[in-house]
Scaffold this motif. Structure first.
Motif, PDB file in Angstrom:
ATOM      1  N   ILE A 163     -15.204  -2.899  10.456  1.00  0.00           N
ATOM      2  CA  ILE A 163     -13.902  -3.109   9.812  1.00  0.00           C
ATOM      3  C   ILE A 163     -12.817  -2.383  10.609  1.00  0.00           C
ATOM      4  O   ILE A 163     -12.931  -1.192  10.901  1.00  0.00           O
ATOM      5  N   VAL A 164     -11.755  -3.093  10.931  1.00  0.00           N
ATOM      6  CA  VAL A 164     -10.592  -2.469  11.569  1.00  0.00           C
ATOM      7  C   VAL A 164      -9.904  -1.565  10.547  1.00  0.00           C
ATOM      8  O   VAL A 164      -9.656  -1.980   9.411  1.00  0.00           O
ATOM      9  N   ARG A 165      -9.595  -0.335  10.946  1.00  0.00           N
ATOM     10  CA  ARG A 165      -9.053   0.638  10.002  1.00  0.00           C
ATOM     11  C   ARG A 165      -7.576   0.939  10.196  1.00  0.00           C
ATOM     12  O   ARG A 165      -6.932   1.523   9.319  1.00  0.00           O
ATOM     13  N   GLU A 166      -7.031   0.560  11.329  1.00  0.00           N
ATOM     14  CA  GLU A 166      -5.626   0.889  11.611  1.00  0.00           C
ATOM     15  C   GLU A 166      -4.648  -0.054  10.905  1.00  0.00           C
ATOM     16  O   GLU A 166      -3.461   0.251  10.824  1.00  0.00           O
ATOM     17  N   TYR A 167      -5.136  -1.179  10.407  1.00  0.00           N
ATOM     18  CA  TYR A 167      -4.274  -2.184   9.770  1.00  0.00           C
ATOM     19  C   TYR A 167      -4.894  -2.575   8.439  1.00  0.00           C
ATOM     20  O   TYR A 167      -6.115  -2.591   8.296  1.00  0.00           O
ATOM     21  N   CYS A 168      -4.069  -2.890   7.471  1.00  0.00           N
ATOM     22  CA  CYS A 168      -4.582  -3.068   6.118  1.00  0.00           C
ATOM     23  C   CYS A 168      -3.742  -4.073   5.341  1.00  0.00           C
ATOM     24  O   CYS A 168      -2.719  -4.572   5.815  1.00  0.00           O
ATOM     25  N   GLY A 169      -4.171  -4.353   4.125  1.00  0.00           N
ATOM     26  CA  GLY A 169      -3.389  -5.166   3.215  1.00  0.00           C
ATOM     27  C   GLY A 169      -2.283  -4.329   2.587  1.00  0.00           C
ATOM     28  O   GLY A 169      -2.152  -3.128   2.852  1.00  0.00           O
ATOM     29  N   HIS A 170      -1.497  -4.948   1.704  1.00  0.00           N
ATOM     30  CA  HIS A 170      -0.289  -4.276   1.220  1.00  0.00           C
ATOM     31  C   HIS A 170       0.231  -4.934  -0.044  1.00  0.00           C
ATOM     32  O   HIS A 170      -0.058  -6.097  -0.333  1.00  0.00           O
ATOM     33  N   ALA A 174       9.510  -9.019  -3.368  1.00  0.00           N
ATOM     34  CA  ALA A 174      10.810  -9.235  -2.727  1.00  0.00           C
ATOM     35  C   ALA A 174      10.833  -8.555  -1.358  1.00  0.00           C
ATOM     36  O   ALA A 174      11.592  -8.944  -0.474  1.00  0.00           O
ATOM     37  N   VAL A 175       9.986  -7.557  -1.186  1.00  0.00           N
ATOM     38  CA  VAL A 175       9.807  -6.867   0.090  1.00  0.00           C
ATOM     39  C   VAL A 175       8.501  -7.345   0.715  1.00  0.00           C
ATOM     40  O   VAL A 175       7.500  -7.519   0.012  1.00  0.00           O
ATOM     41  N   PHE A 176       8.517  -7.574   2.034  1.00  0.00           N
ATOM     42  CA  PHE A 176       7.348  -8.074   2.761  1.00  0.00           C
ATOM     43  C   PHE A 176       6.160  -7.117   2.591  1.00  0.00           C
ATOM     44  O   PHE A 176       5.051  -7.526   2.236  1.00  0.00           O
ATOM     45  N   HIS A 177       6.399  -5.825   2.847  1.00  0.00           N
ATOM     46  CA  HIS A 177       5.341  -4.819   2.752  1.00  0.00           C
ATOM     47  C   HIS A 177       5.758  -3.734   1.768  1.00  0.00           C
ATOM     48  O   HIS A 177       6.624  -2.924   2.061  1.00  0.00           O
ATOM     49  N   GLU A 178       5.142  -3.757   0.592  1.00  0.00           N
ATOM     50  CA  GLU A 178       5.396  -2.765  -0.450  1.00  0.00           C
ATOM     51  C   GLU A 178       4.169  -1.860  -0.594  1.00  0.00           C
ATOM     52  O   GLU A 178       3.139  -2.071   0.030  1.00  0.00           O
ATOM     53  N   GLU A 179       4.294  -0.871  -1.484  1.00  0.00           N
ATOM     54  CA  GLU A 179       3.115  -0.126  -1.914  1.00  0.00           C
ATOM     55  C   GLU A 179       2.267  -1.043  -2.798  1.00  0.00           C
ATOM     56  O   GLU A 179       2.812  -1.933  -3.458  1.00  0.00           O
ATOM     57  N   PRO A 180       0.952  -0.888  -2.838  1.00  0.00           N
ATOM     58  CA  PRO A 180       0.178   0.135  -2.140  1.00  0.00           C
ATOM     59  C   PRO A 180      -0.359  -0.376  -0.805  1.00  0.00           C
ATOM     60  O   PRO A 180      -0.311  -1.577  -0.529  1.00  0.00           O
ATOM     61  N   GLN A 181      -0.886   0.521   0.007  1.00  0.00           N
ATOM     62  CA  GLN A 181      -1.688   0.099   1.146  1.00  0.00           C
ATOM     63  C   GLN A 181      -3.072  -0.270   0.632  1.00  0.00           C
ATOM     64  O   GLN A 181      -3.658   0.464  -0.164  1.00  0.00           O
ATOM     65  N   VAL A 182      -3.565  -1.417   1.081  1.00  0.00           N
ATOM     66  CA  VAL A 182      -4.863  -1.911   0.620  1.00  0.00           C
ATOM     67  C   VAL A 182      -5.854  -1.802   1.773  1.00  0.00           C
ATOM     68  O   VAL A 182      -5.910  -2.664   2.660  1.00  0.00           O
ATOM     69  N   LEU A 183      -6.618  -0.698   1.771  1.00  0.00           N
ATOM     70  CA  LEU A 183      -7.589  -0.490   2.838  1.00  0.00           C
ATOM     71  C   LEU A 183      -8.805  -1.382   2.628  1.00  0.00           C
ATOM     72  O   LEU A 183      -9.200  -1.658   1.492  1.00  0.00           O
ATOM     73  N   HIS A 184      -9.407  -1.800   3.737  1.00  0.00           N
ATOM     74  CA  HIS A 184     -10.584  -2.681   3.653  1.00  0.00           C
ATOM     75  C   HIS A 184     -11.878  -1.909   3.869  1.00  0.00           C
ATOM     76  O   HIS A 184     -12.900  -2.460   4.264  1.00  0.00           O
ATOM     77  N   TYR A 185     -11.809  -0.627   3.592  1.00  0.00           N
ATOM     78  CA  TYR A 185     -12.970   0.254   3.581  1.00  0.00           C
ATOM     79  C   TYR A 185     -12.682   1.316   2.533  1.00  0.00           C
ATOM     80  O   TYR A 185     -11.520   1.476   2.104  1.00  0.00           O
ATOM     81  N   CYS A 199       1.216  -7.302  -7.296  1.00  0.00           N
ATOM     82  CA  CYS A 199       0.884  -8.318  -6.303  1.00  0.00           C
ATOM     83  C   CYS A 199       0.539  -7.608  -4.997  1.00  0.00           C
ATOM     84  O   CYS A 199       1.243  -6.676  -4.588  1.00  0.00           O
ATOM     85  N   LEU A 200      -0.526  -8.049  -4.358  1.00  0.00           N
ATOM     86  CA  LEU A 200      -0.966  -7.408  -3.123  1.00  0.00           C
ATOM     87  C   LEU A 200      -1.721  -8.416  -2.264  1.00  0.00           C
ATOM     88  O   LEU A 200      -2.112  -9.484  -2.726  1.00  0.00           O
ATOM     89  N   THR A 201      -1.880  -8.045  -0.992  1.00  0.00           N
ATOM     90  CA  THR A 201      -2.673  -8.885  -0.101  1.00  0.00           C
ATOM     91  C   THR A 201      -4.010  -8.214   0.183  1.00  0.00           C
ATOM     92  O   THR A 201      -4.100  -6.987   0.290  1.00  0.00           O
ATOM     93  N   GLU A 234      -6.808 -13.900   4.747  1.00  0.00           N
ATOM     94  CA  GLU A 234      -5.853 -13.199   3.876  1.00  0.00           C
ATOM     95  C   GLU A 234      -5.400 -14.082   2.731  1.00  0.00           C
ATOM     96  O   GLU A 234      -5.113 -15.260   2.909  1.00  0.00           O
ATOM     97  N   HIS A 235      -5.334 -13.462   1.555  1.00  0.00           N
ATOM     98  CA  HIS A 235      -4.710 -14.099   0.400  1.00  0.00           C
ATOM     99  C   HIS A 235      -3.753 -13.123  -0.276  1.00  0.00           C
ATOM    100  O   HIS A 235      -3.934 -11.899  -0.212  1.00  0.00           O
ATOM    101  N   THR A 236      -2.719 -13.666  -0.930  1.00  0.00           N
ATOM    102  CA  THR A 236      -1.849 -12.897  -1.810  1.00  0.00           C
ATOM    103  C   THR A 236      -2.386 -13.021  -3.231  1.00  0.00           C
ATOM    104  O   THR A 236      -2.650 -14.133  -3.706  1.00  0.00           O
ATOM    105  N   ILE A 237      -2.539 -11.882  -3.892  1.00  0.00           N
ATOM    106  CA  ILE A 237      -3.242 -11.797  -5.179  1.00  0.00           C
ATOM    107  C   ILE A 237      -2.318 -11.222  -6.252  1.00  0.00           C
ATOM    108  O   ILE A 237      -1.579 -10.264  -5.992  1.00  0.00           O
ATOM    109  N   LEU A 238      -2.380 -11.783  -7.448  1.00  0.00           N
ATOM    110  CA  LEU A 238      -1.736 -11.213  -8.631  1.00  0.00           C
ATOM    111  C   LEU A 238      -2.819 -10.582  -9.503  1.00  0.00           C
ATOM    112  O   LEU A 238      -3.789 -11.241  -9.866  1.00  0.00           O
TER     113      LEU A 238
END
Length: 262
Positions: A163-170, A174-185, A199-201, A234-238
């Motif tokens: 798993i790549v750790r330097e980049y994550c979901g979010h 209304a803002v492209f990248h909001e809180e929270p950071q969604v780590l994939h580990y 809502c998050l990716t 990637e998906h956007t999730i509610l």
């Protein structure tokens, strides 16, 4: 910072933006053929988003990004800039689409294969998509982000991928990248608690080799340090009380079958 909770009106706008982003990926699929350049794919997507959907391609000029989509080929992990190099048989490519409609963002990506993939590439793509689905399956009011990351990481590593750790979901809205950071580990029972209306990716980047990445001199393109293949979905999730709603669901998705399985 805590992720913002969307109002019902905001959620409806997110649904519309998510559906439009999904439609771009469905539209572009027949164009992903040997001989086409990623710049040509960018032009097709840009014109569709602007002229047909009457929307805005979010990546264009975002912190200086020069194109309307991201195209990440083979060893490119993410943020690949469309260029004039033709795709060739056996290439794998992630196309990442973010659409802004009525001020709200829909963000989604998927893998495409040019012609027939290698066995390694086909397996990597399958496991990456499964990992995303397993992460999505965990989403529910009251669940912690670490539970999602753990499910994704466990599945990838079970198949000897990283798993790549330097980049994550979010978070997104209304803002492209909001809180929270969604780590994939991560570890179960850790991280922010999800609440209905967030809502998050979820967008795991999975490498066939080591997890380490390298940023190229263009300041955007991220590649695997060992030049191994990389895949991403990637998906956007509610987040809802009982689970989640996938705002960028496509007709080719098999998520419904997976998330309802025991």
């Amino acid at each position: 910072m805590t992720a913002p909770i969307k109002t019902l009106a905001e959620i409806e706008k997110m649904r519309i933006a998510g559906r439009l982003a999904a439609e771009v990926l469905e539209m572009i699929e027949p164009h992903v053929q040997a001989g086409i350049t990623t710049d040509e794919l960018n032009t097709i997507c840009h014109n569709y988003i602007v002229d047909v959907q009457q929307a805005i391609p979010a990546p264009l000029n975002y912190h200086g990004f020069p194109k309307s989509i991201c195209t990440s080929v083979n060893q490119v992990i993410c943020h690949g800039i469309p260029n004039d190099k033709p795709l060739k048989q056996g290439d794998i490519i992630n196309i990442d689409i973010t659409v802004i409609k009525d001020g709200y963002h829909g963000d989604t990506s998927r893998m495409f294969v040019v012609g027939k993939p290698s066995i390694l590439a086909e397996r990597l793509i399958k496991v990456t998509q499964e990992a995303m689905y397993l992460g999505i399956k965990k989403v529910k009011h009251g669940v912690r982000l670490g539970d999602i990351g753990f499910a994704i990481q466990q599945h990838a590593e079970k198949h000897s991928y990283s798993i790549v750790r330097e980049y994550c979901g979010h978070g997104i809205g209304a803002v492209f990248h909001e809180e929270p950071q969604v780590l994939h580990y991560g570890k179960p029972g850790t991280g922010e608690v999800l609440k209905s209306g967030m809502c998050l990716t979820i967008e795991p980047m999975v490498n066939a080799g080591g997890r380490h990445s390298k940023l190229l001199k263009d300041g955007w393109t991220v590649v695997t340090k060992d030049r191994s293949l990389s895949a991403q979905f990637e998906h956007t999730i509610l987040v809802t009380d009982t689970g989640c709603e996938i705002l960028t669901l496509r007709s080719d998705d098999t998520i419904e079958r997976i998330v309802t399985a025991d």
